[in-house]
Scaffold this active site. Sequence first.
Site, PDB file in Angstrom:
ATOM      1  N   GLN A   1       3.093   9.999   1.263  1.00 38.09           N
ATOM      2  CA  GLN A   1       4.391   9.315   1.196  1.00 38.09           C
ATOM      3  C   GLN A   1       5.150   9.617  -0.090  1.00 38.09           C
ATOM      4  O   GLN A   1       6.348   9.348  -0.183  1.00 38.09           O
ATOM      5  CB  GLN A   1       4.209   7.788   1.298  1.00 38.09           C
ATOM      6  CG  GLN A   1       3.797   7.313   2.668  1.00 38.09           C
ATOM      7  CD  GLN A   1       3.662   5.802   2.673  1.00 38.09           C
ATOM      8  OE1 GLN A   1       2.645   5.269   2.226  1.00 38.09           O
ATOM      9  NE2 GLN A   1       4.683   5.116   3.150  1.00 38.09           N
TER      10      GLN A   1
ATOM     11  N   CYS B   1       6.575  -0.471   6.555  1.00 40.10           N
ATOM     12  CA  CYS B   1       6.136   0.763   5.914  1.00 40.10           C
ATOM     13  C   CYS B   1       7.225   1.200   4.944  1.00 40.10           C
ATOM     14  O   CYS B   1       8.403   1.171   5.293  1.00 40.10           O
ATOM     15  CB  CYS B   1       5.907   1.844   6.967  1.00 40.10           C
ATOM     16  SG  CYS B   1       5.363   3.422   6.274  1.00 40.10           S
ATOM     17  N   LEU B   2       6.828   1.577   3.735  1.00 41.96           N
ATOM     18  CA  LEU B   2       7.832   1.959   2.724  1.00 41.96           C
ATOM     19  C   LEU B   2       8.622   3.195   3.151  1.00 41.96           C
ATOM     20  O   LEU B   2       9.712   3.423   2.643  1.00 41.96           O
ATOM     21  CB  LEU B   2       7.162   2.171   1.365  1.00 41.96           C
ATOM     22  CG  LEU B   2       6.558   0.896   0.744  1.00 41.96           C
ATOM     23  CD1 LEU B   2       5.858   1.225  -0.566  1.00 41.96           C
ATOM     24  CD2 LEU B   2       7.620  -0.173   0.536  1.00 41.96           C
TER      25      LEU B   2
ATOM     26  N   HIS C   1      -3.561   1.081   7.928  1.00 41.45           N
ATOM     27  CA  HIS C   1      -2.201   1.635   7.967  1.00 41.45           C
ATOM     28  C   HIS C   1      -2.100   2.833   7.017  1.00 41.45           C
ATOM     29  O   HIS C   1      -1.581   3.892   7.383  1.00 41.45           O
ATOM     30  CB  HIS C   1      -1.195   0.533   7.588  1.00 41.45           C
ATOM     31  CG  HIS C   1       0.221   1.012   7.483  1.00 41.45           C
ATOM     32  ND1 HIS C   1       1.220   0.600   8.338  1.00 41.45           N
ATOM     33  CD2 HIS C   1       0.814   1.859   6.596  1.00 41.45           C
ATOM     34  CE1 HIS C   1       2.353   1.203   7.999  1.00 41.45           C
ATOM     35  NE2 HIS C   1       2.139   1.962   6.935  1.00 41.45           N
ATOM     36  N   GLU C   2      -2.641   2.665   5.797  1.00 36.10           N
ATOM     37  CA  GLU C   2      -2.581   3.762   4.812  1.00 36.10           C
ATOM     38  C   GLU C   2      -3.466   4.931   5.239  1.00 36.10           C
ATOM     39  O   GLU C   2      -3.103   6.092   5.058  1.00 36.10           O
ATOM     40  CB  GLU C   2      -2.984   3.267   3.420  1.00 36.10           C
ATOM     41  CG  GLU C   2      -2.127   2.129   2.862  1.00 36.10           C
ATOM     42  CD  GLU C   2      -0.640   2.360   3.000  1.00 36.10           C
ATOM     43  OE1 GLU C   2      -0.187   3.529   2.951  1.00 36.10           O
ATOM     44  OE2 GLU C   2       0.099   1.375   3.175  1.00 36.10           O
TER      45      GLU C   2
ATOM     46  N   GLY D   1       0.837  -1.193   0.000  1.00 39.77           N
ATOM     47  CA  GLY D   1       0.000   0.000   0.000  1.00 39.77           C
ATOM     48  C   GLY D   1       0.871   1.242   0.000  1.00 39.77           C
ATOM     49  O   GLY D   1       2.045   1.189   0.376  1.00 39.77           O
TER      50      GLY D   1
ATOM     51  N   HIS E   1      -1.753   7.274   7.470  1.00 39.15           N
ATOM     52  CA  HIS E   1      -0.855   8.216   6.793  1.00 39.15           C
ATOM     53  C   HIS E   1      -1.578   9.512   6.423  1.00 39.15           C
ATOM     54  O   HIS E   1      -0.992  10.586   6.451  1.00 39.15           O
ATOM     55  CB  HIS E   1      -0.275   7.599   5.510  1.00 39.15           C
ATOM     56  CG  HIS E   1       0.909   6.712   5.732  1.00 39.15           C
ATOM     57  ND1 HIS E   1       2.108   7.190   6.224  1.00 39.15           N
ATOM     58  CD2 HIS E   1       1.097   5.394   5.503  1.00 39.15           C
ATOM     59  CE1 HIS E   1       2.979   6.185   6.286  1.00 39.15           C
ATOM     60  NE2 HIS E   1       2.386   5.080   5.863  1.00 39.15           N
TER      61      HIS E   1
HETATM   62 CO    CO Z   1       3.244   3.220   5.717  1.00 37.93          CO
END
Ligand code: CO
Length: 174
Positions: free
Chosen positions: A48, A92-93, A134-135, A43, A138
Amino acid sequence: MDILLYPDPRLRRRNKPVTEFGPELERLAREMFAVMYRTRGVGLAAPQVGVNLRFLVYNHTGEAERPEEERILCNPRVTWRSRETEMGEEGCLSFPEIYAPVRRPVAVRVEARDAAGEETRLELEGFAARVFLHELDHLDGILFIDRMTKSDRVRLRGALADLEARFAGSRAGT
Ligand code: CO
């Protein structure tokens, strides 16, 4: 398109609702999926990649070969969440190579708009619910380190300090 890494302050910003739908947004989503698959994510949220909008994409399978599992959501809101919660491992990226369990509801119902602006409703459970939540965090400037247990934050202190040093270094260099 680059992924912003912790502790980039843009990850903590408040994000604006999407008001313009259509091909431009669809193109942004395609780019975000491309970066996401390339970096083996499941995701990605617009903040991000430095886009200050309440916009996210995910594919909980992480497989580009399964585009039917792709979701593109604008202005998502949770209309119901299960009382039951569970711990599950997350990454997480924006936090390369950092993983920790986080507690989340096991199921949620969501209302959102798609890239064309059409209202859409989803019922998510298990890992798909986790990825979405999670997204969604953000979009509110919330990062998974905020939801980890205290002992995990202590365990990861060194790794987080490394990311902070790298970020300070990248800034000093420009
Ligand atoms: Co993340």
